[in-house]
Motif scaffolding. Structure first.
Motif, PDB file in Angstrom:
ATOM      1  N   ALA A  10       0.691  -1.229  -0.068  1.00  0.00           N
ATOM      2  CA  ALA A  10       0.025  -0.017   0.037  1.00  0.00           C
ATOM      3  C   ALA A  10       0.787   1.368  -0.036  1.00  0.00           C
ATOM      4  O   ALA A  10       0.375   2.347  -0.687  1.00  0.00           O
ATOM      5  CB  ALA A  10      -1.008   0.057   1.071  1.00  0.00           C
TER       6      ALA A  10
ATOM      7  N   THR B  44       0.450   4.145  -2.715  1.00  0.00           N
ATOM      8  CA  THR B  44      -0.091   5.408  -2.292  1.00  0.00           C
ATOM      9  C   THR B  44       0.974   6.327  -2.687  1.00  0.00           C
ATOM     10  O   THR B  44       0.465   7.817  -2.999  1.00  0.00           O
ATOM     11  CB  THR B  44      -0.327   5.350  -0.790  1.00  0.00           C
ATOM     12  OG1 THR B  44      -1.118   6.802  -0.408  1.00  0.00           O
ATOM     13  CG2 THR B  44       0.926   5.407   0.071  1.00  0.00           C
ATOM     14  N   THR B  45       2.229   6.240  -2.833  1.00  0.00           N
ATOM     15  CA  THR B  45       3.185   7.261  -3.157  1.00  0.00           C
ATOM     16  C   THR B  45       2.831   7.667  -4.455  1.00  0.00           C
ATOM     17  O   THR B  45       2.964   8.635  -4.965  1.00  0.00           O
ATOM     18  CB  THR B  45       4.570   6.941  -2.836  1.00  0.00           C
ATOM     19  OG1 THR B  45       4.852   5.633  -3.331  1.00  0.00           O
ATOM     20  CG2 THR B  45       4.850   6.768  -1.281  1.00  0.00           C
TER      21      THR B  45
ATOM     22  N   SER C 249       9.007   3.061  -4.893  1.00  0.00           N
ATOM     23  CA  SER C 249       8.106   2.283  -4.451  1.00  0.00           C
ATOM     24  C   SER C 249       8.092   0.825  -5.211  1.00  0.00           C
ATOM     25  O   SER C 249       7.835  -0.035  -4.522  1.00  0.00           O
ATOM     26  CB  SER C 249       6.757   2.769  -5.525  1.00  0.00           C
ATOM     27  OG  SER C 249       5.470   2.038  -5.695  1.00  0.00           O
TER      28      SER C 249
ATOM     29  N   PHE D 102      -4.669  -1.996  -2.700  1.00  0.00           N
ATOM     30  CA  PHE D 102      -5.766  -1.024  -2.968  1.00  0.00           C
ATOM     31  C   PHE D 102      -6.985  -0.891  -2.062  1.00  0.00           C
ATOM     32  O   PHE D 102      -7.375   0.097  -1.617  1.00  0.00           O
ATOM     33  CB  PHE D 102      -6.405  -0.897  -4.561  1.00  0.00           C
ATOM     34  CG  PHE D 102      -5.534  -0.461  -5.480  1.00  0.00           C
ATOM     35  CD1 PHE D 102      -5.327   0.889  -5.479  1.00  0.00           C
ATOM     36  CD2 PHE D 102      -4.937  -1.268  -6.411  1.00  0.00           C
ATOM     37  CE1 PHE D 102      -4.475   1.453  -6.624  1.00  0.00           C
ATOM     38  CE2 PHE D 102      -3.916  -0.814  -7.427  1.00  0.00           C
ATOM     39  CZ  PHE D 102      -3.863   0.646  -7.481  1.00  0.00           C
TER      40      PHE D 102
ATOM     41  N   LEU E 189      -5.692   1.042   0.964  1.00  0.00           N
ATOM     42  CA  LEU E 189      -5.654   2.311   0.476  1.00  0.00           C
ATOM     43  C   LEU E 189      -6.871   3.020   0.763  1.00  0.00           C
ATOM     44  O   LEU E 189      -7.006   4.082   1.264  1.00  0.00           O
ATOM     45  CB  LEU E 189      -5.290   2.686  -0.903  1.00  0.00           C
ATOM     46  CG  LEU E 189      -3.814   2.674  -1.355  1.00  0.00           C
ATOM     47  CD1 LEU E 189      -3.574   3.147  -2.646  1.00  0.00           C
ATOM     48  CD2 LEU E 189      -2.768   3.270  -0.363  1.00  0.00           C
TER      49      LEU E 189
ATOM     50  N   LEU F 106      -6.889   7.467   0.874  1.00  0.00           N
ATOM     51  CA  LEU F 106      -6.154   7.640  -0.278  1.00  0.00           C
ATOM     52  C   LEU F 106      -4.807   8.730   0.234  1.00  0.00           C
ATOM     53  O   LEU F 106      -5.453   9.819   0.600  1.00  0.00           O
ATOM     54  CB  LEU F 106      -6.850   8.001  -1.297  1.00  0.00           C
ATOM     55  CG  LEU F 106      -7.732   7.208  -2.104  1.00  0.00           C
ATOM     56  CD1 LEU F 106      -8.527   7.588  -3.190  1.00  0.00           C
ATOM     57  CD2 LEU F 106      -6.830   5.690  -2.591  1.00  0.00           C
TER      58      LEU F 106
ATOM     59  N   SER G 141      -2.720   8.732   2.454  1.00  0.00           N
ATOM     60  CA  SER G 141      -2.229   9.027   3.953  1.00  0.00           C
ATOM     61  C   SER G 141      -1.309   7.706   4.095  1.00  0.00           C
ATOM     62  O   SER G 141      -1.671   6.453   4.009  1.00  0.00           O
ATOM     63  CB  SER G 141      -3.730   8.711   4.776  1.00  0.00           C
ATOM     64  OG  SER G 141      -3.148   8.752   6.006  1.00  0.00           O
TER      65      SER G 141
ATOM     66  N   ALA H  22      -2.253   3.975   5.562  1.00  0.00           N
ATOM     67  CA  ALA H  22      -1.951   2.744   4.706  1.00  0.00           C
ATOM     68  C   ALA H  22      -1.477   1.797   5.884  1.00  0.00           C
ATOM     69  O   ALA H  22      -1.633   0.838   5.597  1.00  0.00           O
ATOM     70  CB  ALA H  22      -0.808   3.032   3.744  1.00  0.00           C
TER      71      ALA H  22
END
Length: 285
Positions: free
Chosen positions: A22, A26-27, A195, A225, A228, A233, A235, A239
């Motif tokens: 995650a 998210t990044t 990532s 996902f 997330l 989303l 954060s 995550a």
């Protein structure tokens, strides 16, 4: 009570894997708004490569992990440069199509180079610790500790370093970041490299804890996902919390109901949270 604690420990291990997946997602989503569906297949590539280096080449596990991480770093750069950069600024559907195509391509490369057999990364961590009636396999303990260290390192990087501050600036307001002198062409490279390395770490953990096989990457990215959405989303704390909640919920469902229902129970929890708090646990309203 002991059985509950046992399942929580088990859930923390797989939850740590979900958190790493995650964090990588998210990044990328926070900077570029891209749903990087190939992240799961890339993670499995890292696990397969580590298995190959240990089993076929006879390298020590630590050396294999270092090589896999370095390969992941380079792979992340190539993915951003060759796959996503050409569609930057285009319609989101273009990036969506690229992500799906990249998923199939990486999955095909995994099959071509590593075969279709299920494999487990061999380790020497075979001891079992017991604490108050709760048994903790040595490998699970190391996975939990490694995930915690990586999460802490990622948090410090984003919060305390100039590069991390630049990443946050681009995520918050790209135009303002440009005016402040941030190189918005370099930041996506850094984001994808980090990532992908986090994804490789997750793939190695999955390969050591359970097994690696074709198709696992797709399931893993779906869980990423889900984390997330559950955590919020964009954060990082979300995550972390979302990954642990999902992992522990799955473990409890598998331990007290059936492993066949663990995915169902986990997504019921996610949907319930979204009904009460649509932005996720840590997301902004």
């Amino acid at each position: 009570m002991i059985e509950i604690l046992q399942q929580i420990i088990n859930g923390m291990a797989i939850g740590g894997v979900y958190v790493l997946i995650a964090l990588g997602l998210t990044t990328v989503f926070g900077i570029l708004g891209i749903a990087h569906f190939a992240h799961g297949s890339v993670s499995m590539f890292g696990g397969y490569l580590t298995f190959f280096l240990v089993s076929a080449q006879g390298l020590p596990l630590a050396a294999a992990i270092v090589i896999a991480l370095a390969t992941g770093f380079v792979l992340g750069l190539l993915i951003e440069l060759l796959a996503y950069r050409p569609v930057r600024g285009a319609s989101h559907i273009n990036a969506f199509i690229v992500a799906l195509g990249l998923t199939m391509m990486v999955e095909g490369l995994n099959l071509e180079f590593f075969g279709h057999e299920q494999v487990v990364i061999p380790t020497d961590f075979n001891r079992v610790f017991e604490l108050g009636g709760v048994t903790i396999p040595e490998l699970r303990l190391y996975v939990i500790l490694a995930a915690a260290l990586l999460i802490a390192a990622m948090t410090l990087f984003v919060e305390k370093t100039k590069t991390g501050q630049a990443i946050r600036a681009v995520a918050e307001n790209r135009d303002a970041a440009i005016l402040m002198g941030v190189n918005v062409n370099t930041i996506p490279l850094v984001v994808f490299a980090i990532s992908t390395m986090l994804g490789v770490c997750a793939g190695i953990m999955v390969g050591a804890l359970f097994a690696i096989a074709p198709g696992i990457g797709e399931g893993l990215v779906i869980k990423g996902f889900a984390v997330l959405i559950l955590g919020g989303l964009g954060s990082i704390p979300g995550a972390v919390i979302g990954g642990l909640v999902l992992g522990i919920t799955e473990a409890l469902a598998a331990g007290f109901l059936s492993s066949a229902y663990k995915d169902v129970i986990a997504f019921v929890v996610m949907i319930t949270v979204l009904l009460v708090r649509p932005q996720g646990l840590m997301g902004k309203a």
